[in-house]
Scaffold this active site. Structure first.
Site, PDB file in Angstrom:
ATOM      1  N   GLU A  37       1.106 -13.405 -68.582  1.00  0.00           N
ATOM      2  CA  GLU A  37       2.358 -13.297 -67.846  1.00  0.00           C
ATOM      3  C   GLU A  37       2.582 -14.547 -67.012  1.00  0.00           C
ATOM      4  O   GLU A  37       1.638 -15.150 -66.507  1.00  0.00           O
ATOM      5  CB  GLU A  37       2.319 -12.063 -66.943  1.00  0.00           C
ATOM      6  CG  GLU A  37       2.166 -10.802 -67.761  1.00  0.00           C
ATOM      7  CD  GLU A  37       2.250  -9.537 -66.930  1.00  0.00           C
ATOM      8  OE1 GLU A  37       2.517  -8.496 -67.497  1.00  0.00           O
ATOM      9  OE2 GLU A  37       2.046  -9.604 -65.709  1.00  0.00           O
ATOM     10  N   CYS A  81      -9.184 -11.702 -66.503  1.00  0.00           N
ATOM     11  CA  CYS A  81      -9.899 -12.353 -65.403  1.00  0.00           C
ATOM     12  C   CYS A  81     -11.249 -11.695 -65.232  1.00  0.00           C
ATOM     13  O   CYS A  81     -11.385 -10.479 -65.363  1.00  0.00           O
ATOM     14  CB  CYS A  81      -9.095 -12.225 -64.102  1.00  0.00           C
ATOM     15  SG  CYS A  81      -9.876 -13.053 -62.695  1.00  0.00           S
ATOM     16  N   CYS A 113     -11.894  -8.459 -58.632  1.00  0.00           N
ATOM     17  CA  CYS A 113     -11.380  -8.071 -57.311  1.00  0.00           C
ATOM     18  C   CYS A 113     -10.776  -6.671 -57.424  1.00  0.00           C
ATOM     19  O   CYS A 113      -9.963  -6.402 -58.304  1.00  0.00           O
ATOM     20  CB  CYS A 113     -10.348  -9.072 -56.807  1.00  0.00           C
ATOM     21  SG  CYS A 113     -11.029 -10.734 -56.666  1.00  0.00           S
ATOM     22  N   CYS A 168      -6.832  -5.888 -57.571  1.00  0.00           N
ATOM     23  CA  CYS A 168      -5.989  -6.744 -58.412  1.00  0.00           C
ATOM     24  C   CYS A 168      -5.985  -6.229 -59.849  1.00  0.00           C
ATOM     25  O   CYS A 168      -7.047  -5.979 -60.429  1.00  0.00           O
ATOM     26  CB  CYS A 168      -6.502  -8.182 -58.376  1.00  0.00           C
ATOM     27  SG  CYS A 168      -5.545  -9.300 -59.413  1.00  0.00           S
ATOM     28  N   CYS A 224       2.267 -10.359 -56.628  1.00  0.00           N
ATOM     29  CA  CYS A 224       0.863 -10.743 -56.578  1.00  0.00           C
ATOM     30  C   CYS A 224      -0.024  -9.565 -56.954  1.00  0.00           C
ATOM     31  O   CYS A 224       0.118  -8.476 -56.417  1.00  0.00           O
ATOM     32  CB  CYS A 224       0.474 -11.165 -55.166  1.00  0.00           C
ATOM     33  SG  CYS A 224       1.259 -12.640 -54.608  1.00  0.00           S
TER      34      CYS A 224
HETATM   35  N1  SAH Z   1      -7.970 -15.959 -59.133  1.00  0.00           N
HETATM   36  C1  SAH Z   1      -7.130 -16.772 -58.269  1.00  0.00           C
HETATM   37  C2  SAH Z   1      -5.710 -16.836 -58.771  1.00  0.00           C
HETATM   38  C3  SAH Z   1      -4.943 -15.528 -58.706  1.00  0.00           C
HETATM   39  S1  SAH Z   1      -3.890 -15.648 -57.350  1.00  0.00           S
HETATM   40  C4  SAH Z   1      -7.233 -16.263 -56.863  1.00  0.00           C
HETATM   41  O1  SAH Z   1      -7.885 -15.260 -56.633  1.00  0.00           O
HETATM   42  O2  SAH Z   1      -6.707 -16.901 -55.954  1.00  0.00           O
HETATM   43  C5  SAH Z   1      -3.313 -14.067 -57.082  1.00  0.00           C
HETATM   44  C6  SAH Z   1      -3.164 -13.798 -55.582  1.00  0.00           C
HETATM   45  O3  SAH Z   1      -2.663 -12.476 -55.385  1.00  0.00           O
HETATM   46  C7  SAH Z   1      -4.497 -13.853 -54.909  1.00  0.00           C
HETATM   47  O4  SAH Z   1      -4.405 -14.311 -53.600  1.00  0.00           O
HETATM   48  C8  SAH Z   1      -4.874 -12.402 -54.982  1.00  0.00           C
HETATM   49  O5  SAH Z   1      -5.914 -12.090 -54.176  1.00  0.00           O
HETATM   50  C9  SAH Z   1      -3.578 -11.733 -54.612  1.00  0.00           C
HETATM   51  N2  SAH Z   1      -3.536 -10.330 -55.024  1.00  0.00           N
HETATM   52  C10 SAH Z   1      -4.241  -9.766 -56.004  1.00  0.00           C
HETATM   53  N3  SAH Z   1      -3.970  -8.451 -56.101  1.00  0.00           N
HETATM   54  C11 SAH Z   1      -3.047  -8.186 -55.164  1.00  0.00           C
HETATM   55  C12 SAH Z   1      -2.347  -7.006 -54.799  1.00  0.00           C
HETATM   56  N4  SAH Z   1      -2.547  -5.847 -55.422  1.00  0.00           N
HETATM   57  N5  SAH Z   1      -1.439  -7.096 -53.806  1.00  0.00           N
HETATM   58  C13 SAH Z   1      -1.214  -8.284 -53.188  1.00  0.00           C
HETATM   59  N6  SAH Z   1      -1.845  -9.427 -53.496  1.00  0.00           N
HETATM   60  C14 SAH Z   1      -2.760  -9.382 -54.469  1.00  0.00           C
END
Ligand code: SAH
Length: 369
Positions: free
Chosen positions: A90, A112, A116, A119, A340
């Site tokens: 995406e 990925c 986390c 996410c 995000c």
């Molecule tokens: N792997 C990298 C790139 C992905 S960035 C990283 O972790 O930075 C995606 C961003 O969105 C990151 O800051 C991540 O932590 C955040 N994110 C992931 N899941 C989310 C959610 N459910 N709600 C809000 N932010 C989220």
């Protein structure tokens, strides 16, 4: 078969020379390719017939296609980009506050590996790394989408699916191609690479001296909290991540962003705000608070929730009261799963039309579903 997105200038020059074409045309070809958002009207270029034929038959077919498009009420546009091995990623276009601008968000991996818990991108694990041409094509698809909306892309973030630091061999040439002329010509400072905190990756990005921005997904100021939600913290704990971030800041002079996804009852207490302030108060960092976007229960089974607005504002004020530069990131595109943490290919209903709205010229505002 390669597409022009797979070449930087020296590589295309070498390719043309090897095929006994005049390499002097490489620059013009690449400029036309990027200006045309991945499409070239080859007949309009004053190059010889043999070269024209070579480009048409061997270099113009894209390696990826836009399989579906969703547009949120706020104009955020999510593309499902399908790749030549039938996997998909995406990519997201976020309209800027200025009517003529937009920001692009690209994926660096299919899936990925980071795990986390809050996410969605990590739910199916890692399938594979993307190569530079595939990431460049995402940018070009988004550029075309922006153009249909009368906007131009003025920034690019590696905040889609995947961990860019685990694919730096491809991410770095991608950045070079998109930032530099005669290819993308976006500019280096317009690019942000986001990481969960892979310390050797941050150090390598620092050493590459690309003049790009760094975002670090911290999400908790202490190891106990962070290890619960970000498994990679056990390998790269908070202090190590912060030290690498400081090395980046010192070497580049750029202001890193600390991303902090706010999860109700997990990392949003006054105590967490105090610890976070203590962690960054002495640094020229910028804290970005991201209220959690709902993605269902994590792998651990925990169902996370977004804190109340009052809690977010209080957290923000506690940081600011300690002299920390902090903002709350406006949630964009959450009604179509483009916000995000919501990116993952499997979230697309199968019934979505495969006809790319972008190609058909429909570029109106508002919802398309
Ligand atoms: N792997 C990298 C790139 C992905 S960035 C990283 O972790 O930075 C995606 C961003 O969105 C990151 O800051 C991540 O932590 C955040 N994110 C992931 N899941 C989310 C959610 N459910 N709600 C809000 N932010 C989220």
């Amino acid at each position: 078969m390669p597409s022009l997105a797979d070449f930087d200038l020296p590589a295309l020059q070498a390719h043309l020379a090897q095929r006994r074409h005049n390499p002097v045309h490489a620059k013009r070809l690449l400029r036309a390719f990027y200006d045309g958002c991945g499409e070239v009207d080859i007949d309009s270029l004053s190059v010889g017939g043999a070269l024209r034929e070579h480009v048409r038959s061997e270099l113009l077919a894209p390696r990826s296609t836009v399989a579906a498009i969703r547009r949120a009420g706020d104009g955020t546009t999510k593309l499902l980009v399908s790749l030549d091995d039938h996997s998909a990623v995406e990519s997201v276009l976020m309209p800027g506050f200025r009517p003529d601008r937009a920001a692009a968000c690209v994926s660096s991996q299919v899936g990925c590996a980071m795990g986390c818990d809050f996410c969605a991108s990590t739910r199916g694990g890692l399938e594979r790394n993307l190569d530079a041409g595939e990431i460049v094509e995402q940018f070009l698809h988004l550029k075309r989408a922006a153009r249909k909306l009368g906007r131009r892309i003025t920034s690019l973030v590696f905040m889609g699916m995947g961990e860019p630091m685990h694919n730096l061999d491809q991410v770095i040439p991608t950045v070079r191609r998109i930032a530099d002329a005669p290819t993308g010509a976006l500019g280096w400072r317009q690019v942000t690479v986001s990481t969960v905190g892979v310390v050797p990756g941050i150090d390598r990005l620092t050493a590459e001296d690309l003049n790009v921005n760094l975002a670090v997904s911290l999400h908790a100021p202490d190891d106990a909290t962070r290890s619960r939600i970000v498994p990679s913290n056990r390998r790269y704990p908070v202090a190590d991540v912060m030290a690498a971030t400081r090395r980046f800041a010192a070497a580049t002079g750029r202001v890193p962003t600390i991303e902090y996804c706010m999860l109700a009852g997990v990392n949003d207490s006054d105590g967490h705000a105090g610890l976070l302030a203590g962690l960054v108060a002495g640094d020229r960092f910028h804290v970005n608070l991201i209220p959690y976007n709902s993605v269902g229960a994590g792998v651990s089974g925990t169902a996370y929730e977004r804190p109340s607005n009052e809690r977010v504002v209080r957290f923000l004020e506690l940081l600011r009261g300690r002299g920390v530069v902090a903002h709350v990131r406006a949630t964009r595109g959450d009604d179509v799963g483009a916000a995000c943490g919501q990116l993952r290919e499997t979230a697309w209903p199968l019934s979505l039309p495969a006809t790319a709205m972008i190609g058909s010229g429909a570029g109106g505002q508002g919802r398309d579903e």
